[in-house]
Design a protein around this motif. Sequence first.
Motif, short mmCIF file in Angstrom:
data_model
loop_
_atom_site.label_atom_id
_atom_site.label_comp_id
_atom_site.label_asym_id
_atom_site.label_seq_id
_atom_site.Cartn_x
_atom_site.Cartn_y
_atom_site.Cartn_z
N LYS A 218 38.55 -30.53 -23.64
CA LYS A 218 39.21 -31.20 -22.53
C LYS A 218 40.29 -30.29 -21.94
CE LYS A 218 38.46 -35.71 -24.68
NZ LYS A 218 39.09 -36.90 -25.28
N PRO A 219 40.01 -29.69 -20.75
CA PRO A 219 38.74 -29.69 -20.02
C PRO A 219 37.72 -28.77 -20.71
CG PRO A 219 40.31 -28.27 -18.92
CD PRO A 219 41.05 -28.92 -20.05
N MET A 220 36.46 -28.97 -20.41
CA MET A 220 35.38 -28.28 -21.09
C MET A 220 35.44 -26.77 -20.84
SD MET A 220 32.88 -28.54 -23.10
CE MET A 220 31.55 -27.50 -23.68
N GLN A 221 35.53 -26.01 -21.94
CA GLN A 221 35.54 -24.55 -21.89
C GLN A 221 34.75 -24.03 -23.09
OE1 GLN A 221 39.83 -23.27 -21.29
NE2 GLN A 221 40.04 -25.49 -21.43
N PHE A 222 34.13 -22.86 -22.88
CA PHE A 222 33.20 -22.39 -23.91
C PHE A 222 33.11 -20.86 -23.85
CE2 PHE A 222 28.88 -21.08 -25.06
CZ PHE A 222 28.68 -21.73 -26.27
N PHE A 223 33.10 -20.24 -25.03
CA PHE A 223 32.85 -18.80 -25.10
C PHE A 223 31.96 -18.52 -26.31
CE2 PHE A 223 34.18 -14.60 -26.94
CZ PHE A 223 33.51 -13.82 -26.01
N ALA A 224 30.92 -17.72 -26.09
CA ALA A 224 30.00 -17.36 -27.17
C ALA A 224 29.84 -15.84 -27.18
CB ALA A 224 28.64 -18.03 -26.96
N ASP A 225 29.81 -15.28 -28.38
CA ASP A 225 29.67 -13.84 -28.53
C ASP A 225 28.79 -13.57 -29.75
OD1 ASP A 225 29.88 -11.12 -28.49
OD2 ASP A 225 32.01 -11.04 -29.01
N GLY A 226 27.64 -12.92 -29.52
CA GLY A 226 26.75 -12.69 -30.65
C GLY A 226 25.66 -11.68 -30.33
N THR A 227 24.63 -11.68 -31.17
CA THR A 227 23.52 -10.76 -30.98
C THR A 227 22.20 -11.47 -31.26
OG1 THR A 227 23.66 -10.00 -33.27
CG2 THR A 227 24.84 -8.71 -31.60
N ILE A 228 21.16 -10.98 -30.62
CA ILE A 228 19.79 -11.41 -30.92
C ILE A 228 19.04 -10.17 -31.40
CG2 ILE A 228 17.65 -12.40 -30.02
CD1 ILE A 228 19.28 -13.82 -27.91
N SER A 229 18.51 -10.24 -32.61
CA SER A 229 17.77 -9.11 -33.17
C SER A 229 16.30 -9.45 -33.26
CB SER A 229 18.31 -8.77 -34.57
OG SER A 229 19.69 -8.47 -34.52
N THR A 230 15.46 -8.48 -32.89
CA THR A 230 14.02 -8.68 -32.94
C THR A 230 13.33 -7.33 -33.12
OG1 THR A 230 12.13 -9.73 -31.84
CG2 THR A 230 13.68 -8.52 -30.44
N VAL A 231 12.03 -7.37 -33.18
CA VAL A 231 11.22 -6.16 -33.29
C VAL A 231 10.20 -6.17 -32.16
CG1 VAL A 231 9.56 -4.88 -34.69
CG2 VAL A 231 11.52 -5.99 -35.79
N ASP A 232 10.13 -5.09 -31.43
CA ASP A 232 9.16 -4.99 -30.34
C ASP A 232 7.75 -5.10 -30.94
OD1 ASP A 232 7.25 -3.84 -28.44
OD2 ASP A 232 9.02 -3.22 -27.31
N PRO A 233 6.97 -6.12 -30.54
CA PRO A 233 5.66 -6.34 -31.16
C PRO A 233 4.65 -5.22 -30.88
CG PRO A 233 5.95 -7.76 -29.25
CD PRO A 233 7.28 -7.11 -29.50
N THR A 234 4.89 -4.42 -29.85
CA THR A 234 3.93 -3.36 -29.52
C THR A 234 4.30 -2.02 -30.17
OG1 THR A 234 5.15 -2.92 -27.48
CG2 THR A 234 3.28 -4.41 -27.34
N THR A 235 5.61 -1.73 -30.25
CA THR A 235 6.04 -0.43 -30.80
C THR A 235 6.58 -0.53 -32.22
OG1 THR A 235 8.31 -0.65 -29.95
CG2 THR A 235 6.66 0.30 -28.46
N GLY A 236 6.96 -1.73 -32.64
CA GLY A 236 7.56 -1.90 -33.96
C GLY A 236 9.01 -1.47 -34.01
N LYS A 237 9.60 -1.18 -32.86
CA LYS A 237 10.98 -0.72 -32.80
C LYS A 237 11.94 -1.90 -32.86
CE LYS A 237 14.15 1.88 -29.81
NZ LYS A 237 14.30 2.57 -28.50
N SER A 238 13.00 -1.73 -33.65
CA SER A 238 14.03 -2.78 -33.76
C SER A 238 14.85 -2.83 -32.47
CB SER A 238 14.95 -2.52 -34.95
OG SER A 238 14.23 -2.61 -36.15
N ILE A 239 15.10 -4.05 -32.03
CA ILE A 239 15.88 -4.24 -30.81
C ILE A 239 17.03 -5.20 -31.12
CG2 ILE A 239 15.85 -5.07 -28.43
CD1 ILE A 239 12.81 -4.55 -28.43
N GLU A 240 18.22 -4.85 -30.69
CA GLU A 240 19.37 -5.74 -30.84
C GLU A 240 20.02 -5.92 -29.47
OE1 GLU A 240 23.45 -5.21 -33.09
OE2 GLU A 240 21.89 -5.87 -34.50
#
Length: 339
Positions: free
Chosen positions: A134-156
Amino acid sequence: SSFDDVPEDNEYYYYVSALYEYGIINGVSDTEFGVENSITRGQLATVIFNVMNELIEEDTETVEPTEPKEEQPSTTSQDTALLETVFTKAIEKQQTTTSMKATMTMTQSMEIEEGEEQIKIDTNTKMDMSIVNKPMQFFADGTISTVDPTTGKSIEMPLKMYMTEKDGMYLYEGTTKSWMKFPSDMYEELLAQSGTQINAADQLKMLQQFATHFTIQENEDYYTLKLTGAGDKFTALVEEQLSAMNLGLDEEVLAEMKNMKFGNFNYEIKINKKTFDIEEMVMDFGMGINIEGVVMDIESKSTIKYSDFNAATTITIPAEVLKNAKPIEDLDALDSAGQ
């Protein structure tokens, strides 16, 4: 004594009488004990046997039989009244909470099938959030980690987002390394929803509509509400909620969203017994989407832990974000140009 050779003035009278009365020893006859005779090994064995037997009998007579222990009542129940009480107090506390911090971890596995082509993508998301109500406020900070399905390379990929009632909603786009601003009509409805007072009883009934198993577990410090939902019922509930919310989405997008089908849904809420703050939420579900022949099956599990209640008072969007952010429509135009 019953024996003529052990009169009352005999030094052994008391002991002989007591042992005889307890059946531990007998005399050599009905009238003679044989107090001057030496004891044989057989007689000694008989005395020991009788003493042990007497002790066992005494134990049986004097010790109350142990009744089977009554089993402690289970800490898990389906007590509807308790569920409603705890749930109501938690919702009420949530609505009076002015701010909090949250940490979210989410694992997601997505299988995409288009014709004969199949792709599997696994992602891990970690995010720290600050929320002021009140009043509505929001902050987000992070990461999404995955692996490229074609190359196998890690992506963050970085994931950052701001939203305030005053300035709107902003998202950091990791590919272009720039901030994007959402159209105002896309978050105004969210703000309206955040100000809505939730009726806990109605909310509980809504959850119970798709629950096949709804229990409350209690220990010294926490109540834990555990819910298992039926996929078809939950799908119907989501469709109902989407129809009720005006998110500014066109009919085509809404129709595609209604192609979502949920599998069984597990939901867990951990509530502090003293404060009734919701301190942890765990969601585990599967869903499928079919959009124009592209079939996606998603398995997702997320855990959100809440802390630092009522500590923050405001969230400020940095001036450089406000100044340099581009309308999100520009990103859509770049995507179209690149295709």
